[in-house]
Scaffold this motif. Structure first.
Motif, PDB file in Angstrom:
ATOM      1  N   PHE A  93       0.890  -1.166   0.000  1.00 17.11           N
ATOM      2  CA  PHE A  93       0.000   0.000   0.000  1.00 17.11           C
ATOM      3  C   PHE A  93       0.927   1.215   0.000  1.00 17.11           C
ATOM      4  O   PHE A  93       1.347   1.678   1.054  1.00 17.11           O
ATOM      5  CB  PHE A  93      -0.878  -0.009   1.255  1.00 17.11           C
ATOM      6  CG  PHE A  93      -2.105   0.844   1.187  1.00 17.11           C
ATOM      7  CD1 PHE A  93      -2.063   2.154   0.734  1.00 17.11           C
ATOM      8  CD2 PHE A  93      -3.333   0.349   1.609  1.00 17.11           C
ATOM      9  CE1 PHE A  93      -3.197   2.942   0.690  1.00 17.11           C
ATOM     10  CE2 PHE A  93      -4.479   1.122   1.584  1.00 17.11           C
ATOM     11  CZ  PHE A  93      -4.415   2.425   1.122  1.00 17.11           C
ATOM     12  N   PRO A  94       1.290   1.745  -1.184  1.00 18.90           N
ATOM     13  CA  PRO A  94       2.317   2.787  -1.273  1.00 18.90           C
ATOM     14  C   PRO A  94       1.830   4.155  -0.797  1.00 18.90           C
ATOM     15  O   PRO A  94       1.616   5.077  -1.586  1.00 18.90           O
ATOM     16  CB  PRO A  94       2.674   2.791  -2.757  1.00 18.90           C
ATOM     17  CG  PRO A  94       1.429   2.325  -3.447  1.00 18.90           C
ATOM     18  CD  PRO A  94       0.807   1.336  -2.519  1.00 18.90           C
ATOM     19  N   HIS A 346       7.498   3.406   0.977  1.00 21.63           N
ATOM     20  CA  HIS A 346       7.018   3.382  -0.409  1.00 21.63           C
ATOM     21  C   HIS A 346       8.030   4.119  -1.271  1.00 21.63           C
ATOM     22  O   HIS A 346       9.034   4.640  -0.767  1.00 21.63           O
ATOM     23  CB  HIS A 346       5.633   4.024  -0.538  1.00 21.63           C
ATOM     24  CG  HIS A 346       5.555   5.395   0.079  1.00 21.63           C
ATOM     25  ND1 HIS A 346       6.126   6.505  -0.502  1.00 21.63           N
ATOM     26  CD2 HIS A 346       4.993   5.819   1.243  1.00 21.63           C
ATOM     27  CE1 HIS A 346       5.925   7.557   0.270  1.00 21.63           C
ATOM     28  NE2 HIS A 346       5.239   7.173   1.338  1.00 21.63           N
ATOM     29  N   GLY A 347       7.775   4.171  -2.574  1.00 21.60           N
ATOM     30  CA  GLY A 347       8.700   4.831  -3.483  1.00 21.60           C
ATOM     31  C   GLY A 347       8.273   6.245  -3.848  1.00 21.60           C
ATOM     32  O   GLY A 347       7.567   6.911  -3.084  1.00 21.60           O
ATOM     33  N   GLN A 356       3.928  12.904  -9.555  1.00 17.84           N
ATOM     34  CA  GLN A 356       4.817  13.063  -8.412  1.00 17.84           C
ATOM     35  C   GLN A 356       4.316  12.187  -7.268  1.00 17.84           C
ATOM     36  O   GLN A 356       3.174  11.761  -7.252  1.00 17.84           O
ATOM     37  CB  GLN A 356       4.827  14.521  -7.936  1.00 17.84           C
ATOM     38  CG  GLN A 356       5.351  15.515  -8.943  1.00 17.84           C
ATOM     39  CD  GLN A 356       5.382  16.933  -8.379  1.00 17.84           C
ATOM     40  OE1 GLN A 356       4.934  17.184  -7.273  1.00 17.84           O
ATOM     41  NE2 GLN A 356       5.901  17.867  -9.168  1.00 17.84           N
ATOM     42  N   GLY A 357       5.184  11.944  -6.299  1.00 23.45           N
ATOM     43  CA  GLY A 357       4.771  11.259  -5.081  1.00 23.45           C
ATOM     44  C   GLY A 357       4.571   9.770  -5.243  1.00 23.45           C
ATOM     45  O   GLY A 357       5.336   9.090  -5.920  1.00 23.45           O
ATOM     46  N   LYS A 358       3.501   9.259  -4.625  1.00 21.03           N
ATOM     47  CA  LYS A 358       3.248   7.816  -4.556  1.00 21.03           C
ATOM     48  C   LYS A 358       1.787   7.563  -4.904  1.00 21.03           C
ATOM     49  O   LYS A 358       1.289   8.144  -5.856  1.00 21.03           O
ATOM     50  CB  LYS A 358       3.621   7.269  -3.183  1.00 21.03           C
ATOM     51  CG  LYS A 358       2.941   7.976  -1.999  1.00 21.03           C
ATOM     52  CD  LYS A 358       3.670   9.205  -1.533  1.00 21.03           C
ATOM     53  CE  LYS A 358       3.054   9.783  -0.276  1.00 21.03           C
ATOM     54  NZ  LYS A 358       3.723  11.000   0.169  1.00 21.03           N
ATOM     55  N   ASN A 359       1.102   6.662  -4.152  1.00 20.61           N
ATOM     56  CA  ASN A 359      -0.318   6.407  -4.402  1.00 20.61           C
ATOM     57  C   ASN A 359      -0.569   5.930  -5.827  1.00 20.61           C
ATOM     58  O   ASN A 359      -1.529   6.355  -6.473  1.00 20.61           O
ATOM     59  CB  ASN A 359      -1.146   7.666  -4.113  1.00 20.61           C
ATOM     60  CG  ASN A 359      -2.154   7.456  -2.984  1.00 20.61           C
ATOM     61  OD1 ASN A 359      -2.573   6.333  -2.725  1.00 20.61           O
ATOM     62  ND2 ASN A 359      -2.530   8.526  -2.326  1.00 20.61           N
ATOM     63  N   MET A 437      -2.746  -2.569  -2.811  1.00 21.09           N
ATOM     64  CA  MET A 437      -3.927  -1.854  -2.324  1.00 21.09           C
ATOM     65  C   MET A 437      -3.721  -0.355  -2.419  1.00 21.09           C
ATOM     66  O   MET A 437      -2.623   0.149  -2.180  1.00 21.09           O
ATOM     67  CB  MET A 437      -4.192  -2.213  -0.855  1.00 21.09           C
ATOM     68  CG  MET A 437      -4.552  -3.650  -0.602  1.00 21.09           C
ATOM     69  SD  MET A 437      -4.327  -4.116   1.146  1.00 21.09           S
ATOM     70  CE  MET A 437      -2.546  -4.288   1.193  1.00 21.09           C
ATOM     71  N   LEU A 438      -4.775   0.347  -2.739  1.00 22.32           N
ATOM     72  CA  LEU A 438      -4.893   1.786  -2.576  1.00 22.32           C
ATOM     73  C   LEU A 438      -6.331   2.073  -2.144  1.00 22.32           C
ATOM     74  O   LEU A 438      -7.174   1.169  -2.176  1.00 22.32           O
ATOM     75  CB  LEU A 438      -4.575   2.522  -3.884  1.00 22.32           C
ATOM     76  CG  LEU A 438      -3.109   2.589  -4.299  1.00 22.32           C
ATOM     77  CD1 LEU A 438      -2.970   3.190  -5.693  1.00 22.32           C
ATOM     78  CD2 LEU A 438      -2.278   3.390  -3.293  1.00 22.32           C
TER      79      LEU A 438
END
Length: 527
Positions: A93-94, A346-347, A356-359, A437-438
């Motif tokens: 779950f990033p 997470h990455g 940008q970011g994760k998710n 998962m998200l």
């Protein structure tokens, strides 16, 4: 008594004393030899898997999906080359809080209580009544400590206007001290004895709380302290002080269990949140005239990933401060008997797929480092190409420490310690896939494919929906940058296997999708 007799008696006493000292030394050596290993788990926030320079070396390059980042990490490289590297480690779950909940508990979100980032308008919170990794090592006789970012507790208005914890919403309480992460009071620390928490993403101005008054200028636990120091540097100094037992803060006869959650390279990435000396030295325009020379992954948007210099500078800076802590372990003679785990929650997308970011379910977001270093027991330059995820951290660390019989039955991760220690009798089979998962998606990662079922809402939206916006999978072997989303009806054999595996994993994790049998026209749940 004549002189000769006196001399004989004195000689015998000296010999007895020498023997006693020699036996005492032997006892100390035996006690040291049988002492349980120390544990140091380090997880910088948002450190993506390929942001380490060892991936560019001959031994590892063939395991890279695409190209590794042009970043300098000599300390992490040394841990990798002298230890074991899981080449397919991922965050199930990033996202910060859900990943941390799984690292701490070895359980999936439905069991540990965290389905989204903890924030002042949400109810997400790690359950107090479940065993966590710090509880288990405390019960096993370890000194337990935690340094850095937490982000696992519901954010409530229990502070005064100065950020001091009051424990009540009544005046002078009634204020939030931060929008996201919040202070963890002793009752929610899960047996962490020594506590040094750093809150918010301003790397040069973290909000700090600690159980040690000497670490926060004499303030009490719950009183806000602002050291105004780059957080990795500040935390490394506090860890070194703890290891030296300054102020008699731990029982040195016990092994220590320590978690160090470093905030950088998490955003923001502006000059005021970056180690600019490191940026100019290694990533300045004299070496990299344009940002696109740093963004080597073929799916990266240069404009979106404009902060690459700042990200890499903070990665290299974090690497340096990790090195300072490891050097102290060597000076104290504890390095060889310390299991060092280097991973992340997470990455980071850094412009890949224009994000940008994760998710996200792309490799840049999912992929994390997982390195295990233990000179006394783990053979160096070891590569493990097994799928590994954050729920596996707790059981694997306990297994490495000889505490496999203490792993609670509620833990849902897998103990991979046998594979790391070269135990030929280990019966752990290679996972078929990892559950992803998200807040709006579920999926599966296998050795080759990434499956994604995405709902018609944003990951953070609260409302219930019953429609899917997208269903597809990636072929990560033939399409390493995941540029082509393959429709589920394009290869029925692959799709069938992936969906069957997803159904199995959703049931295993007691996922709400399984409980509600969501999208059962696509996902083949058991009756």
């Amino acid at each position: 008594m004549n002189t000769a007799t006196k001399i004989v008696l004195v000689t015998l006493l000296i010999l007895a004393s020498c023997k006693q000292k020699k036996d005492s030394i032997k006892t100390v050596e035996v006690e040291k030899a049988i002492k349980s290993p120390n544990i140091l788990i380090i997880y910088p926030d948002q450190l993506r898997r390929y942001s380490a320079s060892f991936w560019s070396k001959d031994q590892y390059i063939s395991y890279v999906q695409g190209k590794p980042d042009p970043v300098l990490t000599p300390v992490i490289d040394k841990l990798a080359e002298d230890g074991a590297v899981f080449t397919q480690a991922v965050s199930n779950f990033p996202l910060c809080s859900p990943a941390r909940g799984m690292i701490l508990s070895g359980m999936y979100p439905e069991q540990n209580g965290i389905w989204n980032n903890c924030r002042n308008d949400r109810d997400e919170s790690l359950k107090d009544d479940i065993p966590t990794i710090t509880d288990l090592f405390f019960e096993a006789g370890y000194n337990t400590s935690y340094f850095g970012k937490c982000h696992w507790l519901k954010n409530e208005p229990l502070f005064d206007e100065n950020g001091d914890y009051q424990g009540t919403t009544e005046a002078p309480g009634g204020h939030h001290m931060n929008r996201y992460d919040t202070y963890i009071p002793p009752k929610s620390r899960h047996n962490i004895e020594y506590f040094y928490q750093a809150i918010r993403d301003l790397h040069y101005d973290p909000l700090v709380y600690s159980s040690d008054p000497n670490a926060i200028d004499g303030k009490k636990d719950g009183e806000l302290h602002q050291p105004k120091i780059f957080s990795p540097k500040n935390e490394a100094n506090k860890i070194i002080s703890y290891l030296r037992n300054t102020g008699n803060v731990r029982d040195t006869k016990k092994p220590f269990f320590m978690m160090w959650s470093i905030n950088p390279p998490h955003n923001p990435w502006g000059d005021d949140n970056t180690d600019m000396e490191t940026l100019h030295k290694f990533y300045g325009e004299d070496k990299y005239p344009a940002v696109d020379s740093l963004l080597v992954r073929e799916n990266a948007d240069v404009e979106v990933g404009h902060y690459a210099r700042h990200y890499f500078a903070n990665v290299t800076s974090v690497d340096n401060y990790i090195g300072q802590v490891l050097d102290e372990l060597k000076r104290l003679g504890e390095f060889n008997n310390t299991i060092v785990i280097l991973s992340a929650d997470h990455g980071e997308m850094m412009g890949s797929h224009g994000r940008q970011g994760k998710n996200a379910f792309e490799t840049e977001s999912l992929g994390v480092p997982f390195i295990v270093h233990w000179p006394e027991k783990i053979k160096g330059r070891q590569v493990n190409n097994t799928l590994y995820s954050v729920v596996d951290v707790l059981p694997t660390v306990m297994g490495l420490s000889g505490l496999e019989d203490n792993i609670p039955s509620t833990v849902e991760g897998t103990d991979f310690s046998g594979a790391l220690l070269g135990d030929e009798t280990s019966e752990v089979s290679k996972p078929e896939g990892v559950l992803l998962m998200l807040g709006n998606s579920r999926g599966i990662l296998t050795d080759r494919y990434t499956l994604c079922l995405k709902e018609h809402k944003k990951p953070w939206d609260k409302q219930e929906v019953n429609t899917l916006e997208a269903t597809y999978f990636y072929d990560n072997l033939n399409d390493p940058y995941q540029l082509n989303k393959i429709p589920l009806n394009q290869n029925s054999n692959i799709t069938k296997k992936l969906l069957e595996l997803l159904a199995k994993k959703l049931e295993m994790s007691n996922d709400p999708w399984y409980q509600e049998k969501k999208y059962d026209s696509i996902i083949p749940y058991n009756p």
